[in-house]
Design a protein around this motif. Structure first.
Motif, PDB file in Angstrom:
ATOM      1  N   VAL A 105       0.867  -1.169   0.000  1.00 39.75           N
ATOM      2  CA  VAL A 105       0.000   0.000   0.000  1.00 39.75           C
ATOM      3  C   VAL A 105       0.909   1.225   0.000  1.00 39.75           C
ATOM      4  O   VAL A 105       1.830   1.309   0.799  1.00 39.75           O
ATOM      5  CB  VAL A 105      -0.882   0.029   1.273  1.00 39.75           C
ATOM      6  N   SER A 106       0.662   2.154  -0.927  1.00 44.93           N
ATOM      7  CA  SER A 106       1.459   3.381  -0.891  1.00 44.93           C
ATOM      8  C   SER A 106       0.584   4.563  -1.293  1.00 44.93           C
ATOM      9  O   SER A 106      -0.256   4.428  -2.164  1.00 44.93           O
ATOM     10  CB  SER A 106       2.680   3.276  -1.811  1.00 44.93           C
ATOM     11  N   PRO A 107       0.728   5.710  -0.641  1.00 44.56           N
ATOM     12  CA  PRO A 107       1.622   5.931   0.510  1.00 44.56           C
ATOM     13  C   PRO A 107       1.096   5.210   1.744  1.00 44.56           C
ATOM     14  O   PRO A 107       0.005   4.653   1.711  1.00 44.56           O
ATOM     15  CB  PRO A 107       1.567   7.454   0.688  1.00 44.56           C
ATOM     16  N   LYS A 108       1.871   5.241   2.800  1.00 44.75           N
ATOM     17  CA  LYS A 108       1.513   4.535   4.029  1.00 44.75           C
ATOM     18  C   LYS A 108       0.689   5.397   4.986  1.00 44.75           C
ATOM     19  O   LYS A 108       0.187   4.906   5.987  1.00 44.75           O
ATOM     20  CB  LYS A 108       2.774   4.055   4.768  1.00 44.75           C
ATOM     21  N   GLU A 109       0.599   6.699   4.688  1.00 45.04           N
ATOM     22  CA  GLU A 109      -0.208   7.558   5.555  1.00 45.04           C
ATOM     23  C   GLU A 109      -0.802   8.711   4.768  1.00 45.04           C
ATOM     24  O   GLU A 109      -0.353   9.022   3.657  1.00 45.04           O
ATOM     25  CB  GLU A 109       0.602   8.085   6.737  1.00 45.04           C
ATOM     26  N   GLY A 110      -1.839   9.307   5.358  1.00 43.77           N
ATOM     27  CA  GLY A 110      -2.500  10.431   4.719  1.00 43.77           C
ATOM     28  C   GLY A 110      -3.283  11.217   5.752  1.00 43.77           C
ATOM     29  O   GLY A 110      -3.482  10.755   6.881  1.00 43.77           O
ATOM     30  N   PRO A 111      -3.751  12.421   5.382  1.00 45.10           N
ATOM     31  CA  PRO A 111      -4.448  13.290   6.332  1.00 45.10           C
ATOM     32  C   PRO A 111      -5.846  12.794   6.686  1.00 45.10           C
ATOM     33  O   PRO A 111      -6.468  12.065   5.911  1.00 45.10           O
ATOM     34  CB  PRO A 111      -4.513  14.633   5.599  1.00 45.10           C
ATOM     35  N   LYS A 148      -4.625   9.622  -2.601  1.00 49.02           N
ATOM     36  CA  LYS A 148      -4.726   8.627  -3.672  1.00 49.02           C
ATOM     37  C   LYS A 148      -3.843   7.453  -3.276  1.00 49.02           C
ATOM     38  O   LYS A 148      -2.635   7.593  -3.155  1.00 49.02           O
ATOM     39  CB  LYS A 148      -4.263   9.249  -4.988  1.00 49.02           C
ATOM     40  N   LEU A 149      -4.461   6.327  -3.055  1.00 50.58           N
ATOM     41  CA  LEU A 149      -3.791   5.161  -2.505  1.00 50.58           C
ATOM     42  C   LEU A 149      -3.610   4.106  -3.593  1.00 50.58           C
ATOM     43  O   LEU A 149      -4.568   3.763  -4.276  1.00 50.58           O
ATOM     44  CB  LEU A 149      -4.683   4.608  -1.395  1.00 50.58           C
ATOM     45  N   THR A 150      -2.384   3.611  -3.752  1.00 52.89           N
ATOM     46  CA  THR A 150      -2.126   2.525  -4.690  1.00 52.89           C
ATOM     47  C   THR A 150      -2.022   1.229  -3.894  1.00 52.89           C
ATOM     48  O   THR A 150      -1.239   1.132  -2.947  1.00 52.89           O
ATOM     49  CB  THR A 150      -0.821   2.771  -5.467  1.00 52.89           C
ATOM     50  N   ILE A 151      -2.830   0.255  -4.274  1.00 53.05           N
ATOM     51  CA  ILE A 151      -2.862  -1.044  -3.601  1.00 53.05           C
ATOM     52  C   ILE A 151      -2.300  -2.075  -4.571  1.00 53.05           C
ATOM     53  O   ILE A 151      -2.785  -2.191  -5.699  1.00 53.05           O
ATOM     54  CB  ILE A 151      -4.307  -1.407  -3.212  1.00 53.05           C
ATOM     55  N   ARG A 152      -1.270  -2.799  -4.137  1.00 54.31           N
ATOM     56  CA  ARG A 152      -0.666  -3.818  -4.998  1.00 54.31           C
ATOM     57  C   ARG A 152      -0.855  -5.193  -4.365  1.00 54.31           C
ATOM     58  O   ARG A 152      -0.930  -5.315  -3.147  1.00 54.31           O
ATOM     59  CB  ARG A 152       0.828  -3.544  -5.182  1.00 54.31           C
ATOM     60  N   GLY A 153      -0.903  -6.205  -5.215  1.00 50.47           N
ATOM     61  CA  GLY A 153      -1.052  -7.559  -4.715  1.00 50.47           C
ATOM     62  C   GLY A 153      -1.338  -8.520  -5.852  1.00 50.47           C
ATOM     63  O   GLY A 153      -0.953  -8.273  -6.996  1.00 50.47           O
ATOM     64  N   GLN A 154      -2.036  -9.594  -5.533  1.00 48.70           N
ATOM     65  CA  GLN A 154      -2.389 -10.599  -6.525  1.00 48.70           C
ATOM     66  C   GLN A 154      -3.864 -10.940  -6.382  1.00 48.70           C
ATOM     67  O   GLN A 154      -4.415 -10.883  -5.283  1.00 48.70           O
ATOM     68  CB  GLN A 154      -1.558 -11.874  -6.322  1.00 48.70           C
ATOM     69  N   ASN A 155      -4.467 -11.276  -7.511  1.00 48.98           N
ATOM     70  CA  ASN A 155      -5.883 -11.676  -7.534  1.00 48.98           C
ATOM     71  C   ASN A 155      -6.798 -10.617  -6.917  1.00 48.98           C
ATOM     72  O   ASN A 155      -7.698 -10.945  -6.158  1.00 48.98           O
ATOM     73  CB  ASN A 155      -6.079 -13.020  -6.821  1.00 48.98           C
ATOM     74  N   LEU A 156      -6.546  -9.344  -7.270  1.00 42.44           N
ATOM     75  CA  LEU A 156      -7.340  -8.251  -6.713  1.00 42.44           C
ATOM     76  C   LEU A 156      -8.611  -8.014  -7.537  1.00 42.44           C
ATOM     77  O   LEU A 156      -9.088  -6.898  -7.642  1.00 42.44           O
ATOM     78  CB  LEU A 156      -6.508  -6.957  -6.663  1.00 42.44           C
ATOM     79  N   GLY A 157      -9.144  -9.067  -8.097  1.00 40.17           N
ATOM     80  CA  GLY A 157     -10.363  -8.965  -8.886  1.00 40.17           C
ATOM     81  C   GLY A 157     -10.095  -9.140 -10.367  1.00 40.17           C
ATOM     82  O   GLY A 157      -9.055  -8.746 -10.867  1.00 40.17           O
ATOM     83  N   ARG A 158     -11.055  -9.751 -11.058  1.00 45.92           N
ATOM     84  CA  ARG A 158     -10.920  -9.971 -12.509  1.00 45.92           C
ATOM     85  C   ARG A 158     -11.161  -8.677 -13.275  1.00 45.92           C
ATOM     86  O   ARG A 158     -10.633  -8.474 -14.353  1.00 45.92           O
ATOM     87  CB  ARG A 158     -11.933 -11.012 -12.972  1.00 45.92           C
ATOM     88  N   ASN A 159     -12.011  -7.824 -12.720  1.00 45.25           N
ATOM     89  CA  ASN A 159     -12.332  -6.533 -13.312  1.00 45.25           C
ATOM     90  C   ASN A 159     -12.939  -5.662 -12.213  1.00 45.25           C
ATOM     91  O   ASN A 159     -13.075  -6.118 -11.074  1.00 45.25           O
ATOM     92  CB  ASN A 159     -13.301  -6.690 -14.502  1.00 45.25           C
ATOM     93  N   LYS A 160     -13.303  -4.449 -12.550  1.00 42.20           N
ATOM     94  CA  LYS A 160     -13.823  -3.536 -11.535  1.00 42.20           C
ATOM     95  C   LYS A 160     -15.087  -4.090 -10.874  1.00 42.20           C
ATOM     96  O   LYS A 160     -15.275  -3.968  -9.671  1.00 42.20           O
ATOM     97  CB  LYS A 160     -14.106  -2.167 -12.162  1.00 42.20           C
ATOM     98  N   GLU A 161     -15.947  -4.735 -11.661  1.00 41.20           N
ATOM     99  CA  GLU A 161     -17.204  -5.259 -11.132  1.00 41.20           C
ATOM    100  C   GLU A 161     -16.982  -6.421 -10.163  1.00 41.20           C
ATOM    101  O   GLU A 161     -17.839  -6.714  -9.331  1.00 41.20           O
ATOM    102  CB  GLU A 161     -18.117  -5.721 -12.278  1.00 41.20           C
ATOM    103  N   ASP A 162     -15.839  -7.094 -10.291  1.00 46.82           N
ATOM    104  CA  ASP A 162     -15.539  -8.237  -9.417  1.00 46.82           C
ATOM    105  C   ASP A 162     -15.191  -7.779  -8.003  1.00 46.82           C
ATOM    106  O   ASP A 162     -15.315  -8.525  -7.040  1.00 46.82           O
ATOM    107  CB  ASP A 162     -14.387  -9.050 -10.021  1.00 46.82           C
ATOM    108  N   VAL A 163     -14.733  -6.533  -7.869  1.00 47.73           N
ATOM    109  CA  VAL A 163     -14.352  -6.004  -6.558  1.00 47.73           C
ATOM    110  C   VAL A 163     -15.621  -5.499  -5.867  1.00 47.73           C
ATOM    111  O   VAL A 163     -16.250  -4.548  -6.321  1.00 47.73           O
ATOM    112  CB  VAL A 163     -13.326  -4.856  -6.688  1.00 47.73           C
ATOM    113  N   ILE A 164     -16.020  -6.182  -4.777  1.00 42.37           N
ATOM    114  CA  ILE A 164     -17.270  -5.822  -4.107  1.00 42.37           C
ATOM    115  C   ILE A 164     -17.043  -5.161  -2.748  1.00 42.37           C
ATOM    116  O   ILE A 164     -17.972  -4.679  -2.123  1.00 42.37           O
ATOM    117  CB  ILE A 164     -18.195  -7.054  -3.937  1.00 42.37           C
TER     118      ILE A 164
END
Length: 93
Positions: free
Chosen positions: A6-12, A18-34
């Motif tokens: 996760v970056s950045p690690k902190e915010g106000p 604006k948070l960037t989340i990295r990983g694997q299998n984070l959904g097949r598409n936008k609709e898959d993320v519930i």
């Protein structure tokens, strides 16, 4: 889903980070993320789906403190980050 970064690690507290989340299998598409949560705050409405390895979202105003980031998908269940995101008071000028 597996959330590895996760970056950045902190915010106000007032949100807008604006948070960037990295990983694997984070959904097949936008609709898959519930479900998408930062420290328990639901930020699914701000989701920008880049790929199954990268999501971007924007934090909402929230209380001070830190917590994990979790991603929930229809296809693969729920993944919770080991890294923490921290809401901080902006420094007084």
């Amino acid at each position: 889903p597996q959330v590895s970064g996760v970056s950045p690690k902190e915010g106000p507290l007032n949100g807008g980070t604006k948070l960037t989340i990295r990983g694997q299998n984070l959904g097949r598409n936008k609709e898959d993320v519930i479900g998408l949560y930062v420290c328990g705050s639901n930020v699914l409405s701000s989701l920008e789906y880049i790929s199954s390895n990268k999501l971007i979202c924007t934090t909402k105003p929230w209380k001070a403190g830190s917590g994990n980031v979790s991603v929930e998908t229809q296809s693969g269940g729920r993944g919770v980050s080991l890294v923490q995101f921290c809401f901080v008071n902006p420094p007084q000028v």
